[in-house]
Design a protein around this motif. Structure first.
Motif, PDB file in Angstrom:
ATOM      1  N   LEU A 160       0.599  -1.450  -0.070  1.00 41.68           N
ATOM      2  CA  LEU A 160      -0.073   0.071   0.020  1.00 41.68           C
ATOM      3  C   LEU A 160       0.929   1.357   0.066  1.00 41.68           C
ATOM      4  CD1 LEU A 160      -2.868  -1.066   2.415  1.00 41.68           C
ATOM      5  CD2 LEU A 160      -2.816  -1.167   0.057  1.00 41.68           C
ATOM      6  N   ARG A 161       2.016   1.150   0.646  1.00 42.06           N
ATOM      7  CA  ARG A 161       2.805   2.380   0.810  1.00 42.06           C
ATOM      8  C   ARG A 161       3.532   2.466  -0.561  1.00 42.06           C
ATOM      9  NH1 ARG A 161       7.685   1.501   4.459  1.00 42.06           N
ATOM     10  NH2 ARG A 161       8.291   0.204   2.308  1.00 42.06           N
ATOM     11  N   ASN A 162       4.119   1.646  -1.139  1.00 40.25           N
ATOM     12  CA  ASN A 162       4.981   1.833  -2.424  1.00 40.25           C
ATOM     13  C   ASN A 162       3.707   2.122  -3.518  1.00 40.25           C
ATOM     14  OD1 ASN A 162       7.037   1.261  -0.799  1.00 40.25           O
ATOM     15  ND2 ASN A 162       7.561  -0.489  -1.858  1.00 40.25           N
ATOM     16  N   LEU A 168       1.133   8.852  -6.495  1.00 41.82           N
ATOM     17  CA  LEU A 168       1.169  10.142  -5.965  1.00 41.82           C
ATOM     18  C   LEU A 168       2.170  10.698  -7.144  1.00 41.82           C
ATOM     19  CD1 LEU A 168       0.012  12.263  -4.031  1.00 41.82           C
ATOM     20  CD2 LEU A 168       1.684  11.446  -2.607  1.00 41.82           C
ATOM     21  N   LEU A 169       3.553  10.168  -7.273  1.00 43.00           N
ATOM     22  CA  LEU A 169       4.226  10.840  -8.215  1.00 43.00           C
ATOM     23  C   LEU A 169       3.566  10.954  -9.571  1.00 43.00           C
ATOM     24  CD1 LEU A 169       6.208  10.602  -5.942  1.00 43.00           C
ATOM     25  CD2 LEU A 169       7.912   9.971  -7.533  1.00 43.00           C
ATOM     26  N   TRP A 170       2.795  10.009 -10.075  1.00 46.39           N
ATOM     27  CA  TRP A 170       2.466   9.853 -11.484  1.00 46.39           C
ATOM     28  C   TRP A 170       1.266  10.679 -11.379  1.00 46.39           C
ATOM     29  CZ3 TRP A 170      -1.379   5.716 -13.413  1.00 46.39           C
ATOM     30  CH2 TRP A 170      -1.663   5.752 -14.701  1.00 46.39           C
ATOM     31  N   GLY A 171       0.152  10.667 -10.342  1.00 47.41           N
ATOM     32  CA  GLY A 171      -1.031  11.137 -10.459  1.00 47.41           C
ATOM     33  C   GLY A 171      -1.193  12.816 -10.056  1.00 47.41           C
ATOM     34  N   ALA A 172       0.110  12.901  -9.429  1.00 48.98           N
ATOM     35  CA  ALA A 172       0.047  14.353  -8.664  1.00 48.98           C
ATOM     36  C   ALA A 172       1.396  15.097  -9.492  1.00 48.98           C
ATOM     37  CB  ALA A 172       0.161  14.627  -7.415  1.00 48.98           C
ATOM     38  N   GLY A 173       2.281  14.570 -10.232  1.00 53.07           N
ATOM     39  CA  GLY A 173       3.356  15.133 -10.538  1.00 53.07           C
ATOM     40  C   GLY A 173       4.375  15.674  -9.634  1.00 53.07           C
ATOM     41  N   LEU A 174       4.551  14.962  -8.315  1.00 52.04           N
ATOM     42  CA  LEU A 174       5.530  15.223  -7.261  1.00 52.04           C
ATOM     43  C   LEU A 174       6.806  14.966  -7.736  1.00 52.04           C
ATOM     44  CD1 LEU A 174       3.434  14.684  -3.933  1.00 52.04           C
ATOM     45  CD2 LEU A 174       3.307  16.673  -5.548  1.00 52.04           C
ATOM     46  N   TYR A 191      -7.380  17.859  -2.392  1.00 55.10           N
ATOM     47  CA  TYR A 191      -6.154  18.301  -2.572  1.00 55.10           C
ATOM     48  C   TYR A 191      -5.237  18.233  -1.627  1.00 55.10           C
ATOM     49  CZ  TYR A 191      -7.110  22.298   0.417  1.00 55.10           C
ATOM     50  OH  TYR A 191      -7.440  23.312   1.523  1.00 55.10           O
ATOM     51  N   ILE A 192      -3.756  18.229  -2.277  1.00 52.17           N
ATOM     52  CA  ILE A 192      -2.727  18.265  -1.211  1.00 52.17           C
ATOM     53  C   ILE A 192      -1.986  19.622  -1.137  1.00 52.17           C
ATOM     54  CG2 ILE A 192      -2.355  15.906  -0.972  1.00 52.17           C
ATOM     55  CD1 ILE A 192      -0.675  16.003  -3.378  1.00 52.17           C
ATOM     56  N   GLN A 209      -8.828   8.438  -8.184  1.00 52.21           N
ATOM     57  CA  GLN A 209      -8.105   7.291  -8.144  1.00 52.21           C
ATOM     58  C   GLN A 209      -6.742   7.554  -7.283  1.00 52.21           C
ATOM     59  OE1 GLN A 209      -9.111   8.874 -10.975  1.00 52.21           O
ATOM     60  NE2 GLN A 209      -9.318   7.659 -12.781  1.00 52.21           N
ATOM     61  N   VAL A 210      -6.256   8.621  -7.611  1.00 56.50           N
ATOM     62  CA  VAL A 210      -4.911   9.090  -6.413  1.00 56.50           C
ATOM     63  C   VAL A 210      -5.502   9.086  -4.843  1.00 56.50           C
ATOM     64  CG1 VAL A 210      -3.138  10.641  -5.926  1.00 56.50           C
ATOM     65  CG2 VAL A 210      -3.981  10.077  -8.313  1.00 56.50           C
ATOM     66  N   LYS A 211      -6.765   9.596  -4.783  1.00 54.49           N
ATOM     67  CA  LYS A 211      -7.110  10.062  -3.483  1.00 54.49           C
ATOM     68  C   LYS A 211      -7.663   8.558  -2.716  1.00 54.49           C
ATOM     69  CE  LYS A 211     -11.010  12.464  -1.383  1.00 54.49           C
ATOM     70  NZ  LYS A 211     -12.014  12.941  -1.244  1.00 54.49           N
ATOM     71  N   LYS A 212      -7.975   7.674  -3.572  1.00 47.85           N
ATOM     72  CA  LYS A 212      -8.491   6.194  -3.026  1.00 47.85           C
ATOM     73  C   LYS A 212      -7.181   5.626  -2.665  1.00 47.85           C
ATOM     74  CE  LYS A 212     -10.513   1.974  -4.644  1.00 47.85           C
ATOM     75  NZ  LYS A 212      -9.287   0.994  -4.644  1.00 47.85           N
ATOM     76  N   VAL A 213      -5.998   5.525  -3.519  1.00 51.41           N
ATOM     77  CA  VAL A 213      -4.981   4.737  -3.198  1.00 51.41           C
ATOM     78  C   VAL A 213      -4.317   5.471  -1.991  1.00 51.41           C
ATOM     79  CG1 VAL A 213      -2.719   4.195  -3.929  1.00 51.41           C
ATOM     80  CG2 VAL A 213      -4.655   3.942  -5.480  1.00 51.41           C
ATOM     81  N   LEU A 214      -4.211   6.733  -1.718  1.00 51.99           N
ATOM     82  CA  LEU A 214      -3.702   7.520  -0.877  1.00 51.99           C
ATOM     83  C   LEU A 214      -4.291   7.047   0.433  1.00 51.99           C
ATOM     84  CD1 LEU A 214      -1.204   9.220  -0.095  1.00 51.99           C
ATOM     85  CD2 LEU A 214      -2.589  11.103  -0.692  1.00 51.99           C
ATOM     86  N   SER A 215      -5.663   7.193   0.295  1.00 52.08           N
ATOM     87  CA  SER A 215      -6.614   7.009   1.640  1.00 52.08           C
ATOM     88  C   SER A 215      -6.331   5.631   2.184  1.00 52.08           C
ATOM     89  CB  SER A 215      -7.838   7.112   1.313  1.00 52.08           C
ATOM     90  OG  SER A 215      -8.258   8.404   0.787  1.00 52.08           O
ATOM     91  N   GLU A 216      -6.199   4.796   1.322  1.00 50.78           N
ATOM     92  CA  GLU A 216      -5.783   3.035   1.548  1.00 50.78           C
ATOM     93  C   GLU A 216      -4.666   3.272   2.384  1.00 50.78           C
ATOM     94  OE1 GLU A 216      -6.104   1.074  -1.898  1.00 50.78           O
ATOM     95  OE2 GLU A 216      -8.006   0.944  -1.937  1.00 50.78           O
ATOM     96  N   TRP A 217      -3.609   3.819   1.934  1.00 50.64           N
ATOM     97  CA  TRP A 217      -2.214   3.969   2.716  1.00 50.64           C
ATOM     98  C   TRP A 217      -2.121   4.518   3.977  1.00 50.64           C
ATOM     99  CZ3 TRP A 217       2.009   2.190   4.465  1.00 50.64           C
ATOM    100  CH2 TRP A 217       2.708   2.815   5.199  1.00 50.64           C
ATOM    101  N   VAL A 218      -3.048   5.832   4.069  1.00 50.46           N
ATOM    102  CA  VAL A 218      -2.971   6.475   5.375  1.00 50.46           C
ATOM    103  C   VAL A 218      -3.928   5.706   6.500  1.00 50.46           C
ATOM    104  CG1 VAL A 218      -4.339   8.442   6.401  1.00 50.46           C
ATOM    105  CG2 VAL A 218      -3.235   8.915   4.276  1.00 50.46           C
ATOM    106  N   LEU A 219      -4.884   4.763   6.149  1.00 48.26           N
ATOM    107  CA  LEU A 219      -5.314   4.199   6.959  1.00 48.26           C
ATOM    108  C   LEU A 219      -4.494   3.011   7.488  1.00 48.26           C
ATOM    109  CD1 LEU A 219      -8.139   3.319   8.164  1.00 48.26           C
ATOM    110  CD2 LEU A 219      -8.723   1.762   6.221  1.00 48.26           C
TER     111      LEU A 219
END
Length: 324
Positions: A160-162, A168-174, A191-192, A209-219
């Motif tokens: 989940l972390r990786n 996040l890098l792909w979907g938000a361009g960080l 937003y972040i 899609q990004v929000k879903k994956v990020l939320s899963e990791w945060v949980l």
């Protein structure tokens, strides 16, 4: 750089006399406060200065370098240093060589401004021309392979972390440093908040899609015992993940999937920018999302997008298939 040679290099404190080391520390503070550089950039400047002092130690066969020695350097000394960096044992690239010059020039500039040195001969060195290379984005298919491979990971935390990091890098361009510096309170509803280069703040919208994956990791992250670290990306011990971890992760993933050697975490940022341009995002909006201070930096992605347009045109236009 040769690992044996790098390991033999001494620290700045070991190489400098007391006055020079104090000046170095003041310069580092000046870079962060007056120049408003990021900690990573100031640290990189420090590394370049350390290698410069190590060269002087070898060049002068003296254990300690002083401001007096720096003040008496000739143009030939600086040229010998450049040759040293370009030698087989060091062999750094054109961009790193340009940064090394900029770093040492910055130190001398600081010393001259504060009347600690008079020697300005280093400014007679001309800046090298850096060949401009186009960004190398990943294709949609390559990114899907990345995600599929991560999904095979049996350890839930790692998976989940990786996955969140890649998405996040792909979907938000960080940038990798921005993602690893992200704190739990930087994630808002849709937003972040990103603190980028030069401590410039920008807001990046989170697509579902990004929000879903990020939320899963945060949980999942909330189940890890954390004493003081509020970074989003942490390890099993609740400590902040280092860039080295994800660089190694990409190296292993790249080899497993037989991808090009140039595929790095930054390639995902390139992919983000290129995919948006292909789908009609204007340059100014993209500049704001990427956190570029100059529009000319963002324009590099336009060249990649134009290549795609030309390929599509030649493939789909009916007259492109007719011989005249």
């Amino acid at each position: 750089m040769s690992r044996n040679l790098k390991d033999s290099f001494k620290s700045i404190e070991e190489l400098s006399d007391k006055k020079l080391f104090t000046t170095y520390e003041d310069w580092q503070k000046w870079l962060l406060t007056f120049r408003n550089l990021s900690k990573n950039t100031a640290l990189s400047y420090g590394y370049d200065f350390k290698y410069f002092l190590n060269f002087l130690r070898l060049h002068y066969e003296d254990n300690k370098v002083s401001l007096s020695i720096l003040n008496n350097l000739k143009v030939q000394d600086y040229r010998s240093w450049i040759s040293f960096l370009s030698s087989k044992n060091i062999l750094i690239g054109a961009k790193s060589l340009a940064r090394a010059r900029a770093s040492v020039k910055s130190f001398f500039n600081y010393c001259i401004l504060n009347k600690k040195l008079e020697n300005s001969l280093i400014f007679q060195l001309s800046s090298p021309k850096i060949p401009k290379s186009l960004p190398r984005p990943l294709s949609d298919n390559q990114i899907k392979k990345f995600i599929a491979r991560i999904n095979e990971e049996k350890n839930t935390i790692v998976k989940l972390r990786n996955k969140a990091f890649v998405i996040l890098l792909w979907g938000a361009g960080l940038r990798i440093s921005e993602a690893l510096s992200l704190k739990t309170n930087d994630i808002k509803n849709d937003y972040i908040v990103i603190l980028g280069k030069g401590k410039k703040e920008r807001l990046i919208p989170l697509i579902p899609q990004v929000k879903k994956v990020l939320s899963e990791w945060v949980l999942e992250r909330s189940k890890i015992k954390v004493s003081y670290c509020n970074n989003i990306f942490i390890n099993f011990n609740g400590k902040k993940i280092t860039p080295r971890y994800f660089q190694k992760f990409f190296y292993n993933l790249r080899n497993e999937l037989d991808l090009d050697i140039n595929v790095t975490p930054h390639s995902l940022r390139h992919s983000f920018a290129t995919h948006l341009l292909k789908n009609g995002v204007d340059l100014r909006t993209l500049q704001l999302m990427l956190g570029h201070s100059s529009l000319s930096t963002t324009q590099h992605y336009l060249k990649v997008s134009n290549q795609f347009v030309n390929q599509t045109y030649n493939k789909t236009h009916p007259r492109a298939k007719i011989s005249f």
